[in-house]
Design a protein around this motif. Structure first.
Motif, PDB file in Angstrom:
ATOM      1  N   THR B  49     -26.706  36.779 -43.617  1.00 39.93           N
ATOM      2  CA  THR B  49     -25.486  36.132 -43.126  1.00 39.93           C
ATOM      3  C   THR B  49     -24.879  35.232 -44.191  1.00 39.93           C
ATOM      4  O   THR B  49     -23.656  35.224 -44.392  1.00 39.93           O
ATOM      5  N   GLN B  89     -21.778  37.669 -37.163  1.00 38.26           N
ATOM      6  CA  GLN B  89     -22.971  37.862 -36.330  1.00 38.26           C
ATOM      7  C   GLN B  89     -22.791  37.185 -34.966  1.00 38.26           C
ATOM      8  O   GLN B  89     -23.080  37.764 -33.940  1.00 38.26           O
ATOM      9  N   ASP B 165     -21.736  41.926 -39.726  1.00 36.78           N
ATOM     10  CA  ASP B 165     -22.998  41.190 -39.785  1.00 36.78           C
ATOM     11  C   ASP B 165     -23.810  41.484 -38.521  1.00 36.78           C
ATOM     12  O   ASP B 165     -23.468  41.010 -37.449  1.00 36.78           O
ATOM     13  N   GLU B 166     -24.842  42.275 -38.665  1.00 42.54           N
ATOM     14  CA  GLU B 166     -25.700  42.691 -37.544  1.00 42.54           C
ATOM     15  C   GLU B 166     -24.848  43.208 -36.368  1.00 42.54           C
ATOM     16  O   GLU B 166     -24.878  42.632 -35.286  1.00 42.54           O
TER      17      GLU B 166
HETATM   18 MG   LIG Z   1     -27.951  36.695 -39.928  1.00 41.86          MG
END
Ligand SMILES: [Mg+2]
Ligand SMILES: Nc1ncnc2c1ncn2[C@@H]1O[C@H](COP(=O)(O)OP(=O)(O)O)[C@@H](O)[C@H]1O
Lengths: 258, 334
Positions: B49, B89, B165-166
């Motif tokens: 991140t 995220q 992000d994810e």
């Molecule tokens: Mg992360």
């Protein structure tokens, strides 16, 4: 430039849209000043119902003296809290969406501040409308100029709120500011009692309290009673607003997630 | 360097980012070409991140150089911001607004307006199958719907580079499969360069052309999924043969790197590439009159690579493992 203007307008639009949806918040922010006017104002107005008392309040009945102050107070509270809610955007992540956009940061934050200011003025106008029902010496012709004072006040304090919110990191700090800054500022603004009867040390605080000049200015245009020159009030407020907006824009331009 | 600026969507050289004394990213370097899907695979706290935030101009790097779309993230952040879309995220929607309003707001902030903006919003909402839900407040959306809306929003202004992000963190397997489809589609149909992070190996493997494995702020391996898996050793083909006799390995000597006879008529053959070796092995068996009852193969996974490089598992449990556990427990109960 049109890109900046677009961003500014749409951010203001967002605040208004959220305001229209959040009915509970609207009601609660109006209820507080109403409680002041009814339970504080009506109560004391009977106590101060003798000729000498009018002299204390510059020849006004107590409600006419109090209500302009409560209007200023409600605009102040709404705008300050509105600005500080940037902290919620931080918390809920929306701030990142704004920070990652290419639009100039000064434009996005100014749009937001203008949106919140308009909301604060609307709330102030509702209180002002109610004030005319209970206070008898208010001058309707003073309303347009009062709106100008309210708007400048709210730009200033939304700006201050935004700047604080960008600096503070915890909800505890948020609570501290509400209870240790906002309430004293309201009491030391001359909204509830005339400045000239305050102890000297209180007067000093009142003189540096920007809210004092708003209360004074609005009271002048609605009742003709004031402690300062209303143009001095306007100048002080405008100066504060200019500084607050520049600081907020600068802080926001430099904001990162660190 | 100038040539690189044109060829690569992302150039990162020696990136360092600290939080106080914690070194979150410790000298990371990599390049991502235009049109590529590049993945950062690593456990929680690896620095994924943080890296995305630096690339998206939201964190200032403490060292190194980062170019995104040919622009330096420190010297020309606005130039970078014009070329990217980001799905963070953590959620970053305005949940007091509707899905449509969220996209409208985004579009206006990015300078889109009028009919073009309306068209784009409809196109993107249809792309992530949220058009029917456009007028609902986002606070009533499910987790998967929110993530899809964020993808639509990140693509609305037509960025050349998309950061995810994810993207499927905490989503159920079905929603996950959906989001994988979108990512494949947007790469195929829109030619968008994708930089994604994940701690799901299957996800990195399913989506990425190239993967960098990151741990404790450092890239410990980089390559295509195939290349990485080769690092963990060879594929193994297992056969079960009726009436297998000792010495059966002799039949396959030239097809395998190594052959081992196992109990119960089983044979294990170590090969370079099981998918290609298996047909040849079966053909050989038929030629020699062997009756093959079962055939299977094992390939090293990215987890094996991580295990090899760090001595740890990439994660203790995730949705896929949980499904396996459920399936297994059912099996045992029967
Ligand atoms: Mg992360
Ligand atoms: N705002 C922060 N302040 C201090 N430390 C942080 C902050 N954000 C992340 N970290 C630390 O930096 C490291 C990398 O975090 P992060 O980039 O979020 O990893 P990942 O996304 O791979 O899980 C972790 O050790 C994390 O605890």
């Amino acid at each position: 430039m049109s890109e900046a203007l677009d961003a500014l307008i749409v951010m203001a639009y967002r605040q208004l849209k959220r305001f229209r949806r959040g009915r509970a918040r609207v009601v609660s922010s109006i209820v507080n000043p109403i409680i002041w006017i009814v339970f504080f104002g009506l109560g004391w107005s009977n106590v101060f119902n003798f000729p000498m008392a009018r002299m204390i309040f510059g020849g006004l009945d107590y409600l006419s003296f109090l209500t302009p102050g409560v209007v200023a107070m409600s605009v102040f509270t709404a705008s300050f809290i509105g600005g500080i809610t940037v902290i919620w955007d931080k918390q809920f992540g929306f701030l990142k969406e704004v920070l990652v956009a290419p639009a100039p940061r000064w434009a996005t934050i100014l749009g937001r501040i203008i949106g919140d200011s308009v909301i604060a003025v609307i709330q102030g106008l509702i209180i002002l409308g109610l004030s005319f029902l209970v206070a008898h010496s208010l001058n309707p012709w003073g309303v347009p100029v009062s709106i100008l004072y309210m708007l400048i006040l709210s730009l200033a304090f939304t700006g201050v709120g935004v700047s604080l919110a960008l600096r503070i990191t915890s909800m505890e700090a948020f609570q501290m500011i509400i209870s240790f800054l906002m309430l004293p500022l309201v009491f030391l603004s001359g909204a509830f009692y005339p400045l000239k009867y305050m102890p000297d040390w209180m007067k000093i605080i009142a003189y540096v309290n920007p809210l004092t000049y708003t209360v004074d200015g609005i009271r002048y245009w609605l009742t003709g009673v004031s402690s300062f020159n209303p143009y001095l009030d306007l100048a002080v407020l405008s100066g504060l607003a200019a500084i607050a907006l520049v600081v907020a824009a600068k802080l926001f331009s430099r904001a990162t997630l660190d | 360097m100038d040539a690189d600026q044109d060829r690569f969507a992302i150039v990162v050289e020696g990136l360092v980012k600290r939080y106080g004394r914690i070194v979150a990213v410790d000298g990371v370097s990599f390049r991502v070409g235009y049109g590529e899907v590049f993945g950062f695979l690593g456990p929680n706290g690896a620095g994924k991140t943080t890296t995305i935030h630096v690339l998206a101009t939201l964190l200032r790097p403490d060292g190194g150089r980062v170019l995104v779309a040919g622009r330096d993230v420190v010297r020309d952040p606005v130039g970078v911001r014009r070329s990217i879309g980001v799905v963070f995220q953590d959620p970053s929607l305005d949940s007091e607004l509707t899905g449509y309003e969220n996209l409208y707001l985004h579009g206006r902030i990015y300078g889109l307006r009028g009919g073009l903006l309306k068209e784009r919003i409809e196109e993107m909402l249809r792309f992530v199958e949220l058009w029917e839900h456009r007028d609902r407040l986002v606070k009533y959306y499910s987790g998967g719907m929110r993530r899809r809306l964020e993808i639509a929003r990140a693509l609305l202004h037509g960025p050349r580079i998309l950061f995810l992000d994810e993207p499927t963190l905490g989503l159920d397997p079905q929603t996950r499969a959906h989001i994988w489809d979108y990512i494949r589609k947007l790469r195929r149909e829109m030619g968008v360069t994708v930089f994604l992070t994940t701690h799901y190996m299957e996800e990195a493997e399913a989506l990425c052309d190239r993967i960098a494995i990151i741990d404790h702020g450092e890239i410990i391996a980089e390559g295509s999924p195939e290349e990485l898996k080769h690092m963990a050793g060879n594929d193994i083909v297992y056969l079960k043969i009726r009436g297998a006799k000792p010495g059966i390995c002799g039949f396959f000597e030239d097809l395998a790197i190594e052959c081992r006879e196992l109990p119960g008529g089983r044979v294990a053959l170590k090969v370079e590439d099981a998918v290609k070796a298996l047909p040849r092995i079966l053909l050989r068996a038929r030629d020699r009159g062997l009756d093959v009852l079962e055939a299977s193969y094992h390939r090293p996974s990215l987890n094996d690579v991580f295990l090899l490089l760090t001595g740890r598992e990439i994660r203790e449990e995730g949705p896929m493992d949980m499904i396996k556990a459920v399936v297994m427990s059912r099996r045992w109960r029967r």
